[in-house]
Design an enzyme around this catalytic site. Sequence first.
Site, PDB file in Angstrom:
ATOM      1  N   GLU A  18      83.690  12.691  15.604  1.00  0.00           N
ATOM      2  CA  GLU A  18      83.540  11.359  15.251  1.00  0.00           C
ATOM      3  C   GLU A  18      82.401  11.375  14.489  1.00  0.00           C
ATOM      4  O   GLU A  18      81.101  12.395  14.488  1.00  0.00           O
ATOM      5  CB  GLU A  18      82.493  11.031  16.688  1.00  0.00           C
ATOM      6  N   TYR A  50      83.479   2.067  14.546  1.00  0.00           N
ATOM      7  CA  TYR A  50      83.546   0.465  14.261  1.00  0.00           C
ATOM      8  C   TYR A  50      81.521  -0.696  14.748  1.00  0.00           C
ATOM      9  O   TYR A  50      81.356  -0.299  15.841  1.00  0.00           O
ATOM     10  CB  TYR A  50      84.138  -0.259  15.066  1.00  0.00           C
ATOM     11  N   ALA A  52      78.675  -2.229  15.103  1.00  0.00           N
ATOM     12  CA  ALA A  52      78.628  -3.755  16.778  1.00  0.00           C
ATOM     13  C   ALA A  52      78.550  -4.682  15.818  1.00  0.00           C
ATOM     14  O   ALA A  52      78.337  -5.605  14.519  1.00  0.00           O
ATOM     15  CB  ALA A  52      77.037  -3.056  16.944  1.00  0.00           C
ATOM     16  N   ASP A 110      80.504  -3.746  21.939  1.00  0.00           N
ATOM     17  CA  ASP A 110      79.110  -4.400  22.155  1.00  0.00           C
ATOM     18  C   ASP A 110      79.006  -5.430  21.765  1.00  0.00           C
ATOM     19  O   ASP A 110      78.925  -5.187  20.757  1.00  0.00           O
ATOM     20  CB  ASP A 110      77.716  -2.959  22.395  1.00  0.00           C
ATOM     21  N   HIS A 153      79.650   3.046  33.392  1.00  0.00           N
ATOM     22  CA  HIS A 153      79.308   1.635  32.787  1.00  0.00           C
ATOM     23  C   HIS A 153      78.093   0.641  32.989  1.00  0.00           C
ATOM     24  O   HIS A 153      78.630   0.488  34.296  1.00  0.00           O
ATOM     25  CB  HIS A 153      80.652   0.562  32.040  1.00  0.00           C
ATOM     26  N   ASN A 165      89.319   0.026  36.125  1.00  0.00           N
ATOM     27  CA  ASN A 165      88.867  -0.495  34.794  1.00  0.00           C
ATOM     28  C   ASN A 165      89.709   0.493  33.381  1.00  0.00           C
ATOM     29  O   ASN A 165      91.300   0.657  32.621  1.00  0.00           O
ATOM     30  CB  ASN A 165      88.552  -0.790  33.923  1.00  0.00           C
TER      31      ASN A 165
HETATM   32  P1  FAD Z   1      86.268  -2.299  28.832  1.00  0.00           P
HETATM   33  O1  FAD Z   1      86.891  -0.979  29.442  1.00  0.00           O
HETATM   34  O2  FAD Z   1      86.227  -3.777  28.293  1.00  0.00           O
HETATM   35  O3  FAD Z   1      84.705  -1.756  29.997  1.00  0.00           O
HETATM   36  C1  FAD Z   1      83.444  -2.895  29.844  1.00  0.00           C
HETATM   37  C2  FAD Z   1      82.395  -3.290  30.994  1.00  0.00           C
HETATM   38  O4  FAD Z   1      83.327  -4.042  31.780  1.00  0.00           O
HETATM   39  C3  FAD Z   1      82.872  -2.135  32.198  1.00  0.00           C
HETATM   40  O5  FAD Z   1      81.227  -1.805  33.266  1.00  0.00           O
HETATM   41  C4  FAD Z   1      84.255  -2.611  32.793  1.00  0.00           C
HETATM   42  O6  FAD Z   1      84.096  -1.482  34.491  1.00  0.00           O
HETATM   43  C5  FAD Z   1      84.439  -3.224  32.882  1.00  0.00           C
HETATM   44  N1  FAD Z   1      85.510  -3.942  32.768  1.00  0.00           N
HETATM   45  C6  FAD Z   1      86.634  -4.521  32.214  1.00  0.00           C
HETATM   46  N2  FAD Z   1      88.202  -4.797  32.683  1.00  0.00           N
HETATM   47  C7  FAD Z   1      87.205  -5.192  34.529  1.00  0.00           C
HETATM   48  C8  FAD Z   1      87.826  -6.347  35.060  1.00  0.00           C
HETATM   49  N3  FAD Z   1      88.460  -7.010  34.418  1.00  0.00           N
HETATM   50  N4  FAD Z   1      86.807  -6.457  36.016  1.00  0.00           N
HETATM   51  C9  FAD Z   1      85.648  -6.019  36.326  1.00  0.00           C
HETATM   52  N5  FAD Z   1      85.348  -5.889  35.749  1.00  0.00           N
HETATM   53  C10 FAD Z   1      85.598  -4.971  34.547  1.00  0.00           C
HETATM   54  N6  FAD Z   1      80.788   0.328  20.540  1.00  0.00           N
HETATM   55  C11 FAD Z   1      80.993  -0.110  19.057  1.00  0.00           C
HETATM   56  O7  FAD Z   1      81.135  -1.217  18.656  1.00  0.00           O
HETATM   57  N7  FAD Z   1      81.924   0.488  18.276  1.00  0.00           N
HETATM   58  C12 FAD Z   1      82.491   1.878  18.385  1.00  0.00           C
HETATM   59  O8  FAD Z   1      82.963   2.952  17.452  1.00  0.00           O
HETATM   60  C13 FAD Z   1      82.089   2.462  19.420  1.00  0.00           C
HETATM   61  N8  FAD Z   1      82.954   3.765  19.656  1.00  0.00           N
HETATM   62  C14 FAD Z   1      82.558   4.565  21.154  1.00  0.00           C
HETATM   63  C15 FAD Z   1      83.482   6.060  21.635  1.00  0.00           C
HETATM   64  C16 FAD Z   1      82.659   6.211  22.452  1.00  0.00           C
HETATM   65  C17 FAD Z   1      83.968   7.570  22.974  1.00  0.00           C
HETATM   66  C18 FAD Z   1      82.580   5.550  23.901  1.00  0.00           C
HETATM   67  C19 FAD Z   1      82.173   6.030  24.922  1.00  0.00           C
HETATM   68  C20 FAD Z   1      81.885   4.062  23.329  1.00  0.00           C
HETATM   69  C21 FAD Z   1      81.833   3.671  22.373  1.00  0.00           C
HETATM   70  N9  FAD Z   1      81.475   1.872  21.919  1.00  0.00           N
HETATM   71  C22 FAD Z   1      81.010   1.442  20.390  1.00  0.00           C
HETATM   72  C23 FAD Z   1      80.541   1.810  22.712  1.00  0.00           C
HETATM   73  C24 FAD Z   1      81.348   0.832  23.823  1.00  0.00           C
HETATM   74  O9  FAD Z   1      81.930  -0.048  22.663  1.00  0.00           O
HETATM   75  C25 FAD Z   1      80.623  -0.127  24.280  1.00  0.00           C
HETATM   76  O10 FAD Z   1      80.539   1.236  25.738  1.00  0.00           O
HETATM   77  C26 FAD Z   1      80.922  -1.509  24.922  1.00  0.00           C
HETATM   78  O11 FAD Z   1      79.383  -2.128  26.354  1.00  0.00           O
HETATM   79  C27 FAD Z   1      82.637  -1.212  26.851  1.00  0.00           C
HETATM   80  O12 FAD Z   1      83.332  -0.281  26.000  1.00  0.00           O
HETATM   81  P2  FAD Z   1      84.573  -0.127  26.456  1.00  0.00           P
HETATM   82  O13 FAD Z   1      85.687   0.313  25.497  1.00  0.00           O
HETATM   83  O14 FAD Z   1      84.426   0.689  27.686  1.00  0.00           O
HETATM   84  O15 FAD Z   1      84.614  -1.562  27.406  1.00  0.00           O
END
Ligand code: FAD
Length: 293
Positions: A18, A50, A52, A110, A153, A165
């Site tokens: 990455e 990408y 924030a 985030d 998370h 999720n």
């Molecule tokens: P989601 O999978 O949508 O989940 C977010 C939270 O909501 C979780 O706690 C989940 O359990 C909860 N949730 C989701 N749906 C529901 C539901 N229906 N009911 C109840 N709870 C629910 N951030 C950036 O800005 N840019 C990047 O490039 C970036 N790259 C990343 C790469 C990796 C490998 C990782 C691990 C993280 C990265 N992040 C990045 C950080 C990420 O955007 C954050 O951790 C963000 O807070 C959560 O994203 P997610 O895609 O896991 O969200």
Amino acid sequence: VSAPLFEDLPGDISVSFEFFPPKTEKMEEQLWDAITQLAPLDPSFVSVTYGAGGSTRERTHSTVSRLVRETSLVPAAHLTCVGASKDEIAEIADQYWEAGVRHIVALRGDPPPAQGGVFTPHPEGYSGAADLVAGLKARHDFDISVAAYPEIHPEAASADADLDNLKRKLDAGANRAITQFFFSTDAYFRFLDKALAAGIATPILPGIMPVTSFAAIRRMSGNTEIPGWLEKMFEGLDERPGPRALVAAVAAADLCRRLYQGGVRDFHFYTLNRAEQAYAICQLLGLRPKAEA
Ligand code: FAD
């Protein structure tokens, strides 16, 4: 006397790296130097983050496009739901598809600090990563990676809810998950077991973060436990970048070795645009440059 730690590791692993999009010309040079050094390790893909709130939209796009134009690497573009309508996401997805990009790392993202740290979907946007995966998949047949959290998370209601999720994201069409960085192999293997028990059969790549700044790791760690012994290992190194980098490489290489012993063969490295540590760790795991193999 115990055997050498890295004795006879055959290098039968596959790696991915990455990077983040550079802000300045100097950073651009550093990024491309890292890419050039790591490319011979034949990564299965290289991903570009990408910023924030979508703050790096153009820079992510131009880095990924340059990877397509100038290398034979498989680029993966990170994309988040923050501050974008579904139409805007569709436009970005179309641009990537037209540029020849076939792999997206689909994330919720985030919220910008101004929103008080609470994610609020755009009124015409996606509610989270699962929703985004479904939207992207409906538009183009992308290869999609999503995020996974062995130590849960921070916003998840429970470990089970977080796993549900992840399952929703994979059921929506994601092909693999990449984990948040971690330092406890137990946490990772426990998570794999739970995922398997929940019916998840897709790969869950461990995200490996060599510690370059302990202060930054502490800031970014969320729920990730930083073991006392690791903290002790870095004691007094805050102002000593050279030894710190060497200690970090050893610690991360040993984490990878223990993952390898547990059966892991795919490793994803958070490079922070630096090649040395990731390269050294791959070398210790027995991986050699493709052309010279
Ligand atoms: P989601 O999978 O949508 O989940 C977010 C939270 O909501 C979780 O706690 C989940 O359990 C909860 N949730 C989701 N749906 C529901 C539901 N229906 N009911 C109840 N709870 C629910 N951030 C950036 O800005 N840019 C990047 O490039 C970036 N790259 C990343 C790469 C990796 C490998 C990782 C691990 C993280 C990265 N992040 C990045 C950080 C990420 O955007 C954050 O951790 C963000 O807070 C959560 O994203 P997610 O895609 O896991 O969200």
